[in-house]
Design an enzyme around this catalytic site. Structure first.
Site, short mmCIF file in Angstrom:
data_model
loop_
_atom_site.label_atom_id
_atom_site.label_comp_id
_atom_site.label_asym_id
_atom_site.label_seq_id
_atom_site.Cartn_x
_atom_site.Cartn_y
_atom_site.Cartn_z
N ASN A 166 0.87 -1.17 0.00
CA ASN A 166 0.00 0.00 0.00
C ASN A 166 0.91 1.23 0.00
OD1 ASN A 166 -1.82 2.03 0.50
ND2 ASN A 166 -2.41 1.34 2.55
N GLU B 90 -7.15 4.71 7.70
CA GLU B 90 -6.87 6.13 7.43
C GLU B 90 -8.05 6.79 6.72
OE1 GLU B 90 -3.07 5.50 5.56
OE2 GLU B 90 -2.24 4.93 7.51
N GLU C 137 -5.81 -4.89 10.47
CA GLU C 137 -4.76 -3.91 10.76
C GLU C 137 -5.08 -3.20 12.07
OE1 GLU C 137 -2.65 -2.64 6.94
OE2 GLU C 137 -4.43 -1.42 7.07
N GLY D 209 2.12 2.19 10.90
CA GLY D 209 3.09 3.28 10.76
C GLY D 209 3.77 3.67 12.06
P1 PGA Z 1 2.55 0.23 7.75
O1 PGA Z 1 1.12 0.45 7.08
O2 PGA Z 1 3.12 -1.04 7.19
O3 PGA Z 1 3.35 1.45 7.35
O4 PGA Z 1 2.33 0.15 9.22
C1 PGA Z 1 0.24 -0.62 6.86
C2 PGA Z 1 -1.05 -0.13 6.26
O5 PGA Z 1 -1.54 0.92 6.67
O6 PGA Z 1 -1.60 -0.76 5.35
#
Ligand code: PGA
Length: 236
Positions: free
Chosen positions: A9, A95, A161, A167
């Site tokens: 992503n 998000e 998730e 993140g």
């Molecule tokens: P990340 O994001 O690997 O940067 O934690 C995962 C996501 O939001 O799909």
């Protein structure tokens, strides 16, 4: 056994030149131990699609409209995504739920549009830290699944998730992941792939991907270089 699916992503990152270069590097070094897909921003889909055409890596988008076409400024339909070469579309990413106030009801409509137009929706669910600390994580995820998966849907992917792991560098421990994925499995049946997402990196991927009911990963930060994305894929 279900073949694992590793999805990058790219979020709102990379210029079209950078995205094309990354796609080209992935194509050059592709591995077939897992199914691979990358999800660039809308304006780069055409350029990336041309590079991925040689095969081995699929493409997805990061969102789609609940509508087919018409006066919906700024939106992109599932049909258009199929047209430009997408196989997948991420729907209900936390998000978008957070910054665009997307509800599970809207997520279900988007997922249905994806299915109607030959795309496989990657339906994202996950709890906040507060919800986990108060022991409500399964209630939250169970509710999101019930509301976000269109009735009768077969060809879709779920991405679990935990919001506090996205993140942040914090990764859910393998036991918690195993427990949540086992729970999700009871809700979706045997043939649906359940991805884990949230700070998956080359150094923790093999443990996470070896966890029962983890059928792949949704990778944010670590998907932005070919080296780390392919290292994750090769750890399958
Ligand atoms: P990340 O994001 O690997 O940067 O934690 C995962 C996501 O939001 O799909």
């Amino acid at each position: 056994m279900i073949k694992k699916l590793i999805v990058g992503n790219w979020k709102m990152n990379l210029s079209v030149t950078e995205a094309s270069a990354l796609a080209q590097q992935l194509v050059n070094d592709v591995t077939d131990v897992a199914d691979l897909a990358v999800c660039p921003v809308f304006p780069h889909l055409g350029a990336v699609s041309d590079i991925l055409k040689v095969g081995g890596i699929s493409m997805g988008a990061q969102d789609c409209s609940t509508q087919d076409n018409g006066a919906f400024t700024g939106q992109v339909s599932a049909e258009m995504l199929n047209d430009v070469g997408c196989t997948y579309v991420i729907v209900g990413h936390s998000e978008r739920r957070q910054h665009n106030s997307e509800t599970s009801g809207q997520v279900a409509k988007k997922a249905q549009k994806a299915l109607d137009n030959g795309l496989s929706p990657i339906i994202c669910v996950g709890e906040t830290l507060e919800q986990r600390e108060s022991g409500k994580e399964k209630d939250v995820v169970g509710f999101q699944l019930a509301q976000s998966i269109p009735e009768g849907a077969m060809d879709y992917v779920v991405a679990y998730e935990p919001i506090w792991a996205i993140g942040t560098g914090k990764v859910a421990n393998a036991e918690d992941v195993a427990e949540m994925h086992a729970f999700i499995r009871t809700q979706v049946g045997a043939s649906v792939r359940i991805l884990y997402g949230g700070s998956m990196k080359p150094d923790n991927a093999s443990e996470l991907l070896a966890t029962q009911n983890v059928d792949g990963g949704l990778i944010g930060g670590a998907s932005l270089t070919a080296e780390s994305f392919l290292a994750i894929a090769k750890s399958v």
